[in-house]
Design a protein around this motif. Sequence first.
Motif, PDB file in Angstrom:
ATOM      1  N   VAL A 125       2.110  -3.435  -4.657  1.00  0.00           N
ATOM      2  CA  VAL A 125       1.311  -4.554  -5.180  1.00  0.00           C
ATOM      3  C   VAL A 125       0.589  -5.254  -4.037  1.00  0.00           C
ATOM      4  N   GLY A 126       1.285  -5.483  -2.926  1.00  0.00           N
ATOM      5  CA  GLY A 126       0.673  -6.147  -1.782  1.00  0.00           C
ATOM      6  C   GLY A 126      -0.494  -5.366  -1.213  1.00  0.00           C
ATOM      7  N   PHE A 127      -0.350  -4.046  -1.163  1.00  0.00           N
ATOM      8  CA  PHE A 127      -1.430  -3.193  -0.657  1.00  0.00           C
ATOM      9  C   PHE A 127      -2.688  -3.365  -1.508  1.00  0.00           C
ATOM     10  N   ILE A 128      -2.500  -3.464  -2.820  1.00  0.00           N
ATOM     11  CA  ILE A 128      -3.640  -3.640  -3.725  1.00  0.00           C
ATOM     12  C   ILE A 128      -4.114  -5.097  -3.714  1.00  0.00           C
ATOM     13  N   TRP A 129      -3.181  -6.028  -3.897  1.00  0.00           N
ATOM     14  CA  TRP A 129      -3.502  -7.459  -4.050  1.00  0.00           C
ATOM     15  C   TRP A 129      -4.243  -8.020  -2.839  1.00  0.00           C
ATOM     16  N   TYR A 130      -3.725  -7.665  -1.645  1.00  0.00           N
ATOM     17  CA  TYR A 130      -4.301  -8.218  -0.420  1.00  0.00           C
ATOM     18  C   TYR A 130      -5.365  -7.320   0.196  1.00  0.00           C
ATOM     19  N   ASN A 131      -5.823  -6.328  -0.549  1.00  0.00           N
ATOM     20  CA  ASN A 131      -6.951  -5.515  -0.125  1.00  0.00           C
ATOM     21  C   ASN A 131      -8.193  -6.410  -0.066  1.00  0.00           C
ATOM     22  N   PRO A 132      -9.046  -6.236   0.944  1.00  0.00           N
ATOM     23  CA  PRO A 132     -10.248  -7.080   1.043  1.00  0.00           C
ATOM     24  C   PRO A 132     -11.135  -7.046  -0.201  1.00  0.00           C
ATOM     25  N   ALA A 168      10.024 -15.872 -14.745  1.00  0.00           N
ATOM     26  CA  ALA A 168      10.647 -16.286 -13.474  1.00  0.00           C
ATOM     27  C   ALA A 168       9.577 -16.539 -12.411  1.00  0.00           C
ATOM     28  N   GLY A 169       8.578 -15.687 -12.345  1.00  0.00           N
ATOM     29  CA  GLY A 169       7.497 -15.895 -11.389  1.00  0.00           C
ATOM     30  C   GLY A 169       6.755 -17.189 -11.647  1.00  0.00           C
ATOM     31  N   LEU A 170       6.484 -17.447 -12.925  1.00  0.00           N
ATOM     32  CA  LEU A 170       5.746 -18.641 -13.300  1.00  0.00           C
ATOM     33  C   LEU A 170       6.554 -19.916 -13.050  1.00  0.00           C
ATOM     34  N   VAL A 181       3.045 -11.406 -10.236  1.00  0.00           N
ATOM     35  CA  VAL A 181       2.852  -9.980 -10.543  1.00  0.00           C
ATOM     36  C   VAL A 181       4.035  -9.156 -10.027  1.00  0.00           C
ATOM     37  N   VAL A 182       4.474  -9.415  -8.801  1.00  0.00           N
ATOM     38  CA  VAL A 182       5.606  -8.669  -8.233  1.00  0.00           C
ATOM     39  C   VAL A 182       6.864  -8.875  -9.071  1.00  0.00           C
TER      40      VAL A 182
END
Length: 158
Positions: A18-25, A113-115, A145-146
């Motif tokens: 998720v981080g690889f996608i989410w924090y992609n420029p 839980a995330g919310l 999302v995670v």
Amino acid sequence: MEMNYLAILVAALSSFIVGFIWYNPKVFGKIWMNEIGMTEEKAKQGNMAKIFGLTFIFALMFAFMMPTITIHQIGAVQLAGGNDNDQALITFLQAHGEKFRDFKHGALHGFIAGLFLALPIIATNSLFEQKSWKYTLVTAGYWVVVMTIMGAIICGWK
């Protein structure tokens, strides 16, 4: 009720995907970098072994707690004091053992839980650190999302 350690491991690894996608420029990476004043050069100066190693440990810690949030049967075992031999618990688990044990239910509890956990924690820190709402929403959104995905994996993988 036994822990599914493989599901916990996969859930922890999912945070990297998720981080690889989410924090992609092309997604939210540029916004996040702008909001914290990060540059490509500064990012490359970080100790990647330390950053990713500790991130994985923290993701494992997080994933290890997700079963108690997403799997109701664990709550029943906890109420019985962890005694797997308790006849009332055995009867309960025989009657209800597989109810609400699917990916969709886990995703719902992970999202909630995330919310209600990640968002308030990140937003509170952001307020005191005087971070922007863009930063808050990008960072908290990542965790929502995670946690949704972790919940789905851990609750649905039997």
